[in-house]
Enzyme design. Structure first.
Site, PDB file in Angstrom:
ATOM      1  N   ASP A   1       0.768  -1.294   0.356  1.00 40.94           N
ATOM      2  CA  ASP A   1       0.304   0.345   0.154  1.00 40.94           C
ATOM      3  C   ASP A   1       0.733   0.909   0.104  1.00 40.94           C
ATOM      4  O   ASP A   1       0.958   1.142   0.755  1.00 40.94           O
ATOM      5  CB  ASP A   1      -1.125   0.148   1.681  1.00 40.94           C
ATOM      6  CG  ASP A   1      -2.209   0.928   1.517  1.00 40.94           C
ATOM      7  OD1 ASP A   1      -1.718   1.684   1.206  1.00 40.94           O
ATOM      8  OD2 ASP A   1      -3.257   0.430   1.550  1.00 40.94           O
TER       9      ASP A   1
ATOM     10  N   HIS B   1     -10.093  -6.042  -2.612  1.00 42.21           N
ATOM     11  CA  HIS B   1      -9.275  -5.495  -2.557  1.00 42.21           C
ATOM     12  C   HIS B   1      -9.348  -6.075  -0.369  1.00 42.21           C
ATOM     13  O   HIS B   1     -10.158  -5.831  -0.122  1.00 42.21           O
ATOM     14  CB  HIS B   1      -7.921  -4.242  -2.425  1.00 42.21           C
ATOM     15  CG  HIS B   1      -8.741  -3.262  -1.634  1.00 42.21           C
ATOM     16  ND1 HIS B   1      -9.614  -2.248  -2.843  1.00 42.21           N
ATOM     17  CD2 HIS B   1      -8.463  -2.719  -1.043  1.00 42.21           C
ATOM     18  CE1 HIS B   1     -10.022  -1.004  -2.294  1.00 42.21           C
ATOM     19  NE2 HIS B   1      -8.744  -1.562  -1.025  1.00 42.21           N
ATOM     20  N   PHE B   2      -8.264  -6.754  -0.449  1.00 48.60           N
ATOM     21  CA  PHE B   2      -7.940  -6.830   1.164  1.00 48.60           C
ATOM     22  C   PHE B   2      -7.084  -6.184   1.583  1.00 48.60           C
ATOM     23  O   PHE B   2      -5.706  -5.828   1.214  1.00 48.60           O
ATOM     24  CB  PHE B   2      -7.891  -8.255   1.160  1.00 48.60           C
ATOM     25  CG  PHE B   2      -8.988  -9.471   1.182  1.00 48.60           C
ATOM     26  CD1 PHE B   2      -9.836  -9.725   0.618  1.00 48.60           C
ATOM     27  CD2 PHE B   2     -10.169  -9.904   2.859  1.00 48.60           C
ATOM     28  CE1 PHE B   2     -11.452 -10.325   0.063  1.00 48.60           C
ATOM     29  CE2 PHE B   2     -10.911 -10.233   2.540  1.00 48.60           C
ATOM     30  CZ  PHE B   2     -11.729 -10.527   1.102  1.00 48.60           C
ATOM     31  N   HIS B   3      -6.823  -5.327   2.329  1.00 48.82           N
ATOM     32  CA  HIS B   3      -5.793  -5.404   3.162  1.00 48.82           C
ATOM     33  C   HIS B   3      -5.082  -6.690   4.489  1.00 48.82           C
ATOM     34  O   HIS B   3      -5.678  -7.122   5.709  1.00 48.82           O
ATOM     35  CB  HIS B   3      -5.838  -3.571   4.163  1.00 48.82           C
ATOM     36  CG  HIS B   3      -6.551  -2.309   3.762  1.00 48.82           C
ATOM     37  ND1 HIS B   3      -6.148  -1.789   3.284  1.00 48.82           N
ATOM     38  CD2 HIS B   3      -7.890  -2.675   2.656  1.00 48.82           C
ATOM     39  CE1 HIS B   3      -6.613  -0.631   2.643  1.00 48.82           C
ATOM     40  NE2 HIS B   3      -8.305  -1.618   2.283  1.00 48.82           N
TER      41      HIS B   3
ATOM     42  N   GLN C   1     -14.942   2.439   1.029  1.00 52.14           N
ATOM     43  CA  GLN C   1     -13.795   2.524   0.344  1.00 52.14           C
ATOM     44  C   GLN C   1     -13.320   2.856  -0.607  1.00 52.14           C
ATOM     45  O   GLN C   1     -14.660   4.282  -1.303  1.00 52.14           O
ATOM     46  CB  GLN C   1     -14.840   1.271  -0.670  1.00 52.14           C
ATOM     47  CG  GLN C   1     -14.010   0.602  -2.110  1.00 52.14           C
ATOM     48  CD  GLN C   1     -14.650  -0.351  -2.149  1.00 52.14           C
ATOM     49  OE1 GLN C   1     -16.204  -0.967  -2.159  1.00 52.14           O
ATOM     50  NE2 GLN C   1     -13.893  -0.757  -3.372  1.00 52.14           N
TER      51      GLN C   1
HETATM   52  P1  5GP Z   1      -9.976   1.376   0.152  1.00 52.05           P
HETATM   53  O1  5GP Z   1     -10.034   2.663   1.216  1.00 52.05           O
HETATM   54  O2  5GP Z   1     -10.695   1.267  -0.636  1.00 52.05           O
HETATM   55  O3  5GP Z   1     -10.149   0.390   0.989  1.00 52.05           O
HETATM   56  O4  5GP Z   1      -8.003   0.915   0.134  1.00 52.05           O
HETATM   57  C1  5GP Z   1      -7.415   1.660  -0.566  1.00 52.05           C
HETATM   58  C2  5GP Z   1      -6.092   1.423  -0.191  1.00 52.05           C
HETATM   59  O5  5GP Z   1      -5.615   2.099  -1.706  1.00 52.05           O
HETATM   60  C3  5GP Z   1      -6.095   2.337   0.153  1.00 52.05           C
HETATM   61  O6  5GP Z   1      -5.523   1.910   1.607  1.00 52.05           O
HETATM   62  C4  5GP Z   1      -4.720   2.960  -0.280  1.00 52.05           C
HETATM   63  O7  5GP Z   1      -3.830   4.190   0.758  1.00 52.05           O
HETATM   64  C5  5GP Z   1      -4.020   2.508  -1.486  1.00 52.05           C
HETATM   65  N1  5GP Z   1      -3.818   2.769  -2.643  1.00 52.05           N
HETATM   66  C6  5GP Z   1      -4.228   4.184  -3.003  1.00 52.05           C
HETATM   67  N2  5GP Z   1      -4.356   5.118  -4.474  1.00 52.05           N
HETATM   68  C7  5GP Z   1      -2.901   3.755  -4.422  1.00 52.05           C
HETATM   69  C8  5GP Z   1      -1.776   3.276  -5.904  1.00 52.05           C
HETATM   70  O8  5GP Z   1      -1.576   3.829  -6.244  1.00 52.05           O
HETATM   71  N3  5GP Z   1      -0.801   2.761  -5.557  1.00 52.05           N
HETATM   72  C9  5GP Z   1      -1.030   1.893  -4.500  1.00 52.05           C
HETATM   73  N4  5GP Z   1       0.564   0.791  -4.024  1.00 52.05           N
HETATM   74  N5  5GP Z   1      -1.995   1.804  -2.892  1.00 52.05           N
HETATM   75  C10 5GP Z   1      -2.582   2.910  -3.185  1.00 52.05           C
END
Ligand code: 5GP
Length: 138
Positions: A33, A102-104, A96
Site C-alpha cells: 500500500d 481488495h483486502f488489506h 472504500q
Molecule cells: P480502500 O479505502 O478502498 O479500502 O483502500 C484503498 C487503499 O489503496 C488505501 O489504503 C490507499 O492507501 C491505497 N492506494 C491508493 N492509491 C494507490 C496506489 O496508486 N498504489 C498503491 N499501491 N496503493 C494505493
C-alpha cells in the site's frame, strides 16, 4: 455502479502504473500500500474485475482469500508482528476509496498506533525494503 476499467488497481493490473509487488499468481496480485497504515501494509486483489466483495465470483473470492492468508502469514513472520489486521471495505459509506475489490493486511502491535487510512505516501524505495523481507518469508 458498473466496474470502472480505469480505477487505480485496474491500471496496476494492466501494468500502466507501477506497484511494489509482493506476490502474483494467475488469479491474484499482492502489492505494498502506497499510504501504509503501518509498516508492512499489503493490499491483495483478485485479477477478476469486480468492484467489491459482493460482486466477486465464489472462485475469485476463494483465490483472493487464499492469497490474503498466504501474505498475512508472510507479513507476520517477516515483521515479527504480534497481530495481523485484515480489513476489507465495500462501498463509499464503508470507506472504500478504490473500486476494485481488495483486502488489506496490516501488522499490528498495541504499542504502535495505526496511522490514518489514506495518510501520507511512502517512497517506493522504502516500500521495496519491506517488500523484500515479506517476499523472503513466503
Ligand atoms: P480502500 O479505502 O478502498 O479500502 O483502500 C484503498 C487503499 O489503496 C488505501 O489504503 C490507499 O492507501 C491505497 N492506494 C491508493 N492509491 C494507490 C496506489 O496508486 N498504489 C498503491 N499501491 N496503493 C494505493
Amino acid at each position: 455502479m458498473a466496474y470502472d476499467q480505469n480505477n487505480i488497481f485496474a491500471k496496476i493490473l494492466r501494468g500502466e502504473i507501477p506497484c511494489v509487488k509482493v506476490f502474483e499468481d494467475d488469479n491474484t496480485l499482492a502489492f505494498m500500500d502506497v499510504m501504509p497504515q503501518a509498516q508492512g501494509h499489503v493490499l491483495i486483489i483478485p485479477k477478476e474485475p469486480a468492484e467489491s466483495l459482493l460482486d466477486l465470483s465464489a472462485e475469485g473470492a476463494a483465490a483472493v482469500i487464499a492469497t490474503t492468508q498466504r501474505v498475512a502469514r508472510a507479513v507476520k513472520k517477516a515483521l515479527d508482528a504480534p497481530g495481523i489486521y485484515v480489513m476489507q471495505l465495500n462501498g463509499t459509506p464503508a470507506g472504500q476509496t478504490v473500486f476494485h475489490v481488495h483486502f488489506h493486511v496490516i501488522p499490528r502491535d498495541v504499542s504502535v498506533p495505526l496511522k490514518p487510512h489514506g495518510g501520507g505516501v511512502v517512497d517506493a524505495k522504502v516500500l521495496e525494503t519491506v517488500a523484500v523481507r515479506i517476499r523472503g518469508s513466503m
